[in-house]
Design a protein around this motif. Sequence first.
Motif, PDB file in Angstrom:
ATOM      1  N   MET A   1       0.844  -1.167   0.000  1.00  0.00           N
ATOM      2  CA  MET A   1       0.000   0.000   0.000  1.00  0.00           C
ATOM      3  C   MET A   1       0.894   1.236   0.000  1.00  0.00           C
ATOM      4  O   MET A   1       1.854   1.316   0.754  1.00  0.00           O
ATOM      5  N   SER A   2       0.565   2.206  -0.809  1.00  0.00           N
ATOM      6  CA  SER A   2       1.371   3.422  -0.864  1.00  0.00           C
ATOM      7  C   SER A   2       1.075   4.305   0.347  1.00  0.00           C
ATOM      8  O   SER A   2       0.088   4.113   1.056  1.00  0.00           O
ATOM      9  N   VAL A   3       1.914   5.284   0.568  1.00  0.00           N
ATOM     10  CA  VAL A   3       1.761   6.185   1.701  1.00  0.00           C
ATOM     11  C   VAL A   3       0.460   6.979   1.566  1.00  0.00           C
ATOM     12  O   VAL A   3      -0.273   7.163   2.541  1.00  0.00           O
ATOM     13  N   ALA A   4       0.167   7.436   0.363  1.00  0.00           N
ATOM     14  CA  ALA A   4      -1.054   8.202   0.142  1.00  0.00           C
ATOM     15  C   ALA A   4      -2.300   7.359   0.410  1.00  0.00           C
ATOM     16  O   ALA A   4      -3.276   7.839   0.982  1.00  0.00           O
ATOM     17  N   THR A   5      -2.267   6.101   0.016  1.00  0.00           N
ATOM     18  CA  THR A   5      -3.397   5.211   0.253  1.00  0.00           C
ATOM     19  C   THR A   5      -3.592   4.965   1.741  1.00  0.00           C
ATOM     20  O   THR A   5      -4.721   4.959   2.234  1.00  0.00           O
ATOM     21  N   LYS A   6      -2.494   4.791   2.470  1.00  0.00           N
ATOM     22  CA  LYS A   6      -2.592   4.603   3.923  1.00  0.00           C
ATOM     23  C   LYS A   6      -3.187   5.834   4.584  1.00  0.00           C
ATOM     24  O   LYS A   6      -4.029   5.729   5.479  1.00  0.00           O
ATOM     25  N   ARG A   7      -2.755   7.016   4.148  1.00  0.00           N
ATOM     26  CA  ARG A   7      -3.284   8.258   4.721  1.00  0.00           C
ATOM     27  C   ARG A   7      -4.779   8.393   4.458  1.00  0.00           C
ATOM     28  O   ARG A   7      -5.542   8.770   5.339  1.00  0.00           O
ATOM     29  N   ARG A   8      -5.192   8.095   3.238  1.00  0.00           N
ATOM     30  CA  ARG A   8      -6.622   8.163   2.918  1.00  0.00           C
ATOM     31  C   ARG A   8      -7.423   7.172   3.740  1.00  0.00           C
ATOM     32  O   ARG A   8      -8.523   7.465   4.195  1.00  0.00           O
ATOM     33  N   PHE A   9      -6.895   5.979   3.935  1.00  0.00           N
ATOM     34  CA  PHE A   9      -7.572   4.962   4.723  1.00  0.00           C
ATOM     35  C   PHE A   9      -7.756   5.432   6.157  1.00  0.00           C
ATOM     36  O   PHE A   9      -8.848   5.319   6.721  1.00  0.00           O
ATOM     37  N   VAL A  10      -6.705   5.973   6.767  1.00  0.00           N
ATOM     38  CA  VAL A  10      -6.780   6.456   8.151  1.00  0.00           C
ATOM     39  C   VAL A  10      -7.738   7.637   8.239  1.00  0.00           C
ATOM     40  O   VAL A  10      -8.558   7.720   9.156  1.00  0.00           O
ATOM     41  N   GLN A  11      -7.675   8.555   7.284  1.00  0.00           N
ATOM     42  CA  GLN A  11      -8.549   9.729   7.299  1.00  0.00           C
ATOM     43  C   GLN A  11     -10.013   9.312   7.152  1.00  0.00           C
ATOM     44  O   GLN A  11     -10.874   9.809   7.869  1.00  0.00           O
ATOM     45  N   ASN A  12     -10.302   8.393   6.250  1.00  0.00           N
ATOM     46  CA  ASN A  12     -11.676   7.912   6.073  1.00  0.00           C
ATOM     47  C   ASN A  12     -12.181   7.198   7.317  1.00  0.00           C
ATOM     48  O   ASN A  12     -13.346   7.325   7.687  1.00  0.00           O
ATOM     49  N   LYS A  13     -11.314   6.436   7.960  1.00  0.00           N
ATOM     50  CA  LYS A  13     -11.696   5.737   9.178  1.00  0.00           C
ATOM     51  C   LYS A  13     -12.058   6.729  10.277  1.00  0.00           C
ATOM     52  O   LYS A  13     -13.038   6.547  10.991  1.00  0.00           O
ATOM     53  N   CYS A  14     -11.280   7.790  10.403  1.00  0.00           N
ATOM     54  CA  CYS A  14     -11.558   8.804  11.425  1.00  0.00           C
ATOM     55  C   CYS A  14     -12.835   9.579  11.111  1.00  0.00           C
ATOM     56  O   CYS A  14     -13.562   9.967  12.011  1.00  0.00           O
ATOM     57  N   PHE A  57      -1.137   8.023  12.619  1.00  0.00           N
ATOM     58  CA  PHE A  57      -1.829   9.308  12.595  1.00  0.00           C
ATOM     59  C   PHE A  57      -0.927  10.467  12.184  1.00  0.00           C
ATOM     60  O   PHE A  57      -1.407  11.526  11.817  1.00  0.00           O
ATOM     61  N   ARG A  58       0.375  10.292  12.263  1.00  0.00           N
ATOM     62  CA  ARG A  58       1.292  11.401  11.993  1.00  0.00           C
ATOM     63  C   ARG A  58       1.164  11.858  10.551  1.00  0.00           C
ATOM     64  O   ARG A  58       1.109  11.052   9.628  1.00  0.00           O
ATOM     65  N   ARG A  59       1.141  13.166  10.350  1.00  0.00           N
ATOM     66  CA  ARG A  59       0.999  13.822   9.046  1.00  0.00           C
ATOM     67  C   ARG A  59      -0.308  13.461   8.326  1.00  0.00           C
ATOM     68  O   ARG A  59      -0.437  13.666   7.131  1.00  0.00           O
ATOM     69  N   THR A  60      -1.246  12.898   9.055  1.00  0.00           N
ATOM     70  CA  THR A  60      -2.528  12.539   8.464  1.00  0.00           C
ATOM     71  C   THR A  60      -3.683  13.181   9.218  1.00  0.00           C
ATOM     72  O   THR A  60      -4.551  13.792   8.626  1.00  0.00           O
ATOM     73  N   VAL A  61      -3.670  13.029  10.533  1.00  0.00           N
ATOM     74  CA  VAL A  61      -4.729  13.556  11.382  1.00  0.00           C
ATOM     75  C   VAL A  61      -4.113  14.595  12.307  1.00  0.00           C
ATOM     76  O   VAL A  61      -3.095  14.334  12.947  1.00  0.00           O
ATOM     77  N   TRP A  62      -4.732  15.780  12.356  1.00  0.00           N
ATOM     78  CA  TRP A  62      -4.225  16.856  13.193  1.00  0.00           C
ATOM     79  C   TRP A  62      -5.161  17.050  14.370  1.00  0.00           C
ATOM     80  O   TRP A  62      -6.371  17.031  14.221  1.00  0.00           O
ATOM     81  N   VAL A  63      -4.565  17.218  15.542  1.00  0.00           N
ATOM     82  CA  VAL A  63      -5.365  17.480  16.732  1.00  0.00           C
ATOM     83  C   VAL A  63      -5.117  18.912  17.185  1.00  0.00           C
ATOM     84  O   VAL A  63      -4.014  19.433  17.054  1.00  0.00           O
ATOM     85  N   LEU A  64      -6.165  19.515  17.695  1.00  0.00           N
ATOM     86  CA  LEU A  64      -6.116  20.879  18.165  1.00  0.00           C
ATOM     87  C   LEU A  64      -6.387  20.925  19.659  1.00  0.00           C
ATOM     88  O   LEU A  64      -6.928  19.971  20.237  1.00  0.00           O
ATOM     89  N   ARG A  65      -6.054  22.041  20.269  1.00  0.00           N
ATOM     90  CA  ARG A  65      -6.326  22.238  21.682  1.00  0.00           C
ATOM     91  C   ARG A  65      -7.828  22.144  21.911  1.00  0.00           C
ATOM     92  O   ARG A  65      -8.634  22.596  21.103  1.00  0.00           O
ATOM     93  N   ASP A  66      -8.227  21.523  22.999  1.00  0.00           N
ATOM     94  CA  ASP A  66      -9.622  21.295  23.407  1.00  0.00           C
ATOM     95  C   ASP A  66     -10.357  20.283  22.537  1.00  0.00           C
ATOM     96  O   ASP A  66     -11.573  20.171  22.613  1.00  0.00           O
ATOM     97  N   GLN A  67      -9.662  19.547  21.718  1.00  0.00           N
ATOM     98  CA  GLN A  67     -10.267  18.461  20.956  1.00  0.00           C
ATOM     99  C   GLN A  67     -10.206  17.198  21.813  1.00  0.00           C
ATOM    100  O   GLN A  67      -9.334  17.046  22.666  1.00  0.00           O
ATOM    101  N   PHE A  68     -11.116  16.262  21.586  1.00  0.00           N
ATOM    102  CA  PHE A  68     -11.183  15.055  22.397  1.00  0.00           C
ATOM    103  C   PHE A  68     -10.610  13.864  21.644  1.00  0.00           C
ATOM    104  O   PHE A  68     -10.760  13.750  20.430  1.00  0.00           O
TER     105      PHE A  68
END
Length: 188
Positions: A1-14, A57-68
């Motif tokens: 699986m390519s890096v882009a495909t893994k990122r899309r998979f994780v993003q869609n899952k979230c 999650f690195r470079r794919t999902v970003w978390v912000l302050r006060d997010q759960f």
Amino acid sequence: MSVATKRRFVQNKCDTEYLELKEGDKIARICESRGNNLHEVEDENGDIYLASMPAKFRRTVWVLRDQFVVLQPIEEGDKVKAEIEHVLDEDNILNMWEQKLWPARFESYAVLITRDSKRAAATTTNEGESSNWIDDDMLPPSDDSESEASGASGSEEEHEDDSEEVAEPSSASMPRYNPNRQNDPGHK
């Protein structure tokens, strides 16, 4: 699986899945980022400690302050006591709140993001007065407000001069044409 495909998979899952808590999972609020994929979190018991962001999650999902987030505790960690398992969005939070799985410590946040509270906030102003969904200055002027404005702003002579300068085309002088109508008088 390519890096882009893994990122899309994780993003869609979230973005698309409702999370089911497993035994040992904790819900926590992000207090601040400490760098190097470490985040200071406050869990449902009020404890503050560091949690690590896993590599998926690195470079794919970003978390912000006060997010759960959902944490999986790490028993052998001294400073870093948990790992982020899932980043929660509003839909997941509301789903957990409706199922009575949301911690009482963060109850006020879940109430704030409900549709009813958003509607109430949109219909009331800071002074507690009821207001329209659309601000008055965003609406086109009504006939009453134009006549009030013309009478209050000055004499009639000034308004007659203004109307002579700007000539508006009348609807009688311009033929109407609608290509979708067969029986239109302006149709040729």
